[in-house]
Design an enzyme around this catalytic site. Structure first.
Site, short mmCIF file in Angstrom:
data_model
loop_
_atom_site.label_atom_id
_atom_site.label_comp_id
_atom_site.label_asym_id
_atom_site.label_seq_id
_atom_site.Cartn_x
_atom_site.Cartn_y
_atom_site.Cartn_z
N CYS A 320 -3.66 149.41 -9.77
CA CYS A 320 -2.20 149.50 -9.64
C CYS A 320 -1.82 150.11 -8.29
O CYS A 320 -0.64 150.37 -8.05
CB CYS A 320 -1.61 150.33 -10.78
N GLU A 354 -0.12 144.89 -7.93
CA GLU A 354 -1.36 145.15 -8.66
C GLU A 354 -2.37 144.07 -8.28
O GLU A 354 -2.02 142.89 -8.17
CB GLU A 354 -1.11 145.16 -10.17
#
Length: 362
Positions: A320, A354
Site C-alpha cells: 500500500c 497500491e
C-alpha cells in the site's frame, strides 16, 4: 446540505497517470508496464466514517479537510461509498434526529458494508449508553434490518453482532469472510477481488508450501491455499487471527494453519533464535516453502524480515506504499527479479497507489 460527489469523466486519464508514475519509479528494476486493475468509478468504498455535527438541535453528517477540523463540510450523499452506505445514511440520520436519546452527544457514525449486501452501523458517543439508548437502538435495528453497534468511552454495546459476512466470487467458487468491526479489511471490494485473483494466478504453478506474513482475516491465504501442499500464515492481531480461524472453517480449508506472531517474531522462530509457545503445535521443519506472500503496513518490511523473505524462491509482495516497497527492493533485487508487476487502484481520485510484485529468484 452538500453532496459529496466525484467527477468520473477523467478517471481513465488519472489511472493512466498513476501507471506512468509507477512505471517510472520502478524503471530501475523492471521494463514491465504494470498490469492495471481499475476501480469502479463510483460506489467503491465498502466502509465509511462520518463525524456528526450537532447544530440547532439536529445532527448532520460531516467531513473535514485535513488540518481543518473546526470547519465541517455537511454532506447527505457520499458517492464514493457503496450503494448500501448511501441507502442507509438518510435512514440512520432521520432516526437519530427523531430520537433525543439517539442524537444526544452522538459524535460519529460508521458504516461497514459488503459486496454481498451485509452491513453494520456503529454509533459512537460522548456519553454512557444505558437501557434507554439500547431500547431506541434496537428499534432502529429492527427498522433497518441491519445490526447496530454502540460505542462510548470504555464501552462497546453489541445488540446483535459486531461483524459482517462478505462473500466474494473468485475463480470458480465463492469465499466467505467474517469481517469484524474495528479490524482491518480491504476498503474497495472489487479491488480486493482483483488482488486475490491476481495473486492466485501468480501462484497457480508454484507448488510446494506457502508462507504468508500479515495475513489479517485470511483474505489472501484462504483462496491461495488450494494451490499449495500446505500453507502457514501469521498475524499479530488477536481479533484478526480469531476471524481467520473461523474463515478457514467456513471455507473448508484443511491445509492451512494460522499463528499469532509478528513478522519479527516469525523471523526469530524460523531462524531458531528462540522458541515461541504459540508455535508449539507447528513443526517449521516440515514445511517446504516455495512462496512467501507479504502485505505489510505502510512502513514496509523491517530489515530482518526483508532478509528472511529474500531466502524464498518466490515472493509475492502486495504494497500500500510503493515508496517503502522500493526501499525493500534495494535488498530483494539482489537475489530476485520482477516477473509480474501490477497496479491496484484502491483509492481512485487520489495519489494513493497500491502495487503488486511477483519476485522470482535469479
Amino acid at each position: 446540505m452538500a453532496i459529496h460527489r466525484v467527477n468520473t469523466d477523467d478517471y481513465h486519464d488519472q489511472l493512466q497517470r498513476k501507471a506512468e508514475r509507477l512505471r517510472a519509479a520502478y524503471g530501475e528494476y523492471t521494463d514491465l508496464a504494470p498490469e492495471l486493475f481499475p476501480s469502479p468509478p463510483i460506489h467503491y468504498r465498502l466502509r465509511a466514517e462520518f463525524k456528526v455535527w450537532q447544530e440547532g438541535g439536529r445532527a448532520h453528517y460531516a467531513m473535514y479537510r485535513q488540518g481543518e477540523y473546526k470547519k465541517p463540510f455537511i454532506i447527505d450523499e457520499f458517492t464514493v461509498g457503496s450503494e448500501l452506505i448511501n441507502e442507509l445514511m438518510p435512514k440512520v440520520l432521520a432516526a437519530v434526529n427523531e430520537s433525543e436519546i439517539l442524537r444526544k452527544r452522538l459524535f460519529s457514525a460508521e458504516f461497514l458494508t459488503t459486496l454481498s449486501g451485509d452491513a453494520l452501523i456503529t454509533l459512537i458517543y460522548h456519553k454512557k449508553l444505558d437501557e434507554q439508548w439500547e431500547a431506541e437502538a434496537r428499534a432502529l435495528q429492527e427498522k433497518l434490518g441491519f445490526p447496530i453497534l454502540g460505542r462510548s468511552r470504555k464501552q462497546k454495546l453489541v445488540l446483535e453482532r459486531d461483524y459482517v459476512i462478505e462473500k466474494l466470487p473468485i475463480g470458480d467458487r465463492t469465499y466467505q469472510y467474517k469481517q469484524v468491526e474495528g479490524s482491518f479489511t480491504q476498503p474497495n471490494g472489487e479491488i480486493c477481488r482483483a488482488m486475490i485473483g491476481w495473486a492466485r494466478d501468480a501462484c497457480k504453478e508454484a507448488g510446494g508450501d506457502l508462507l504468508e506474513l500479515y495475513c489479517g482475516n485470511g483474505n489472501f491465504t484462504i483462496p491461495l491455499a488450494e494451490h499449495f501442499d500446505k500453507a502457514l500464515a501469521t498475524e499479530i492481531s488477536k481479533a484478526s487471527v480469531n476471524s481467520a480461524q473461523e474463515n478457514i472453517r467456513a471455507n473448508g480449508v484443511d491445509n492451512l494453519d494460522i499463528v499469532r506472531l509478528s513478522s519479527e517474531e516469525f523471523t526469530q522462530a524460523i531462524d531458531k533464535v528462540r522458541p515461541f509457545r504459540r508455535l508449539k503445535h507447528i513443526d517449521l521443519d516440515r514445511y517446504d516453502f516455495s512462496t512467501v506472500l507479504v502485505d505489510p503496513p505502510r512502513a514496509g518490511l523491517d530489515a530482518d524480515t526483508c532478509a528472511m523473505v529474500a531466502r524464498f524462491p518466490r515472493i509475492l509482495y502486495i504494497s500500500c506504499n510503493p515508496e517503502t516497497q522500493l526501499e525493500n527492493l534495494k535488498v530483494l533485487s539482489k537475489t530476485h527479479r520482477i516477473e509480474r508487476f501490477a497496479l491496484f487502484d484502491q483509492f481512485p481520485y487520489t495519489d494513493h497507489t497500491e502495487s503488486g510484485l511477483l519476485l522470482v529468484r535469479k
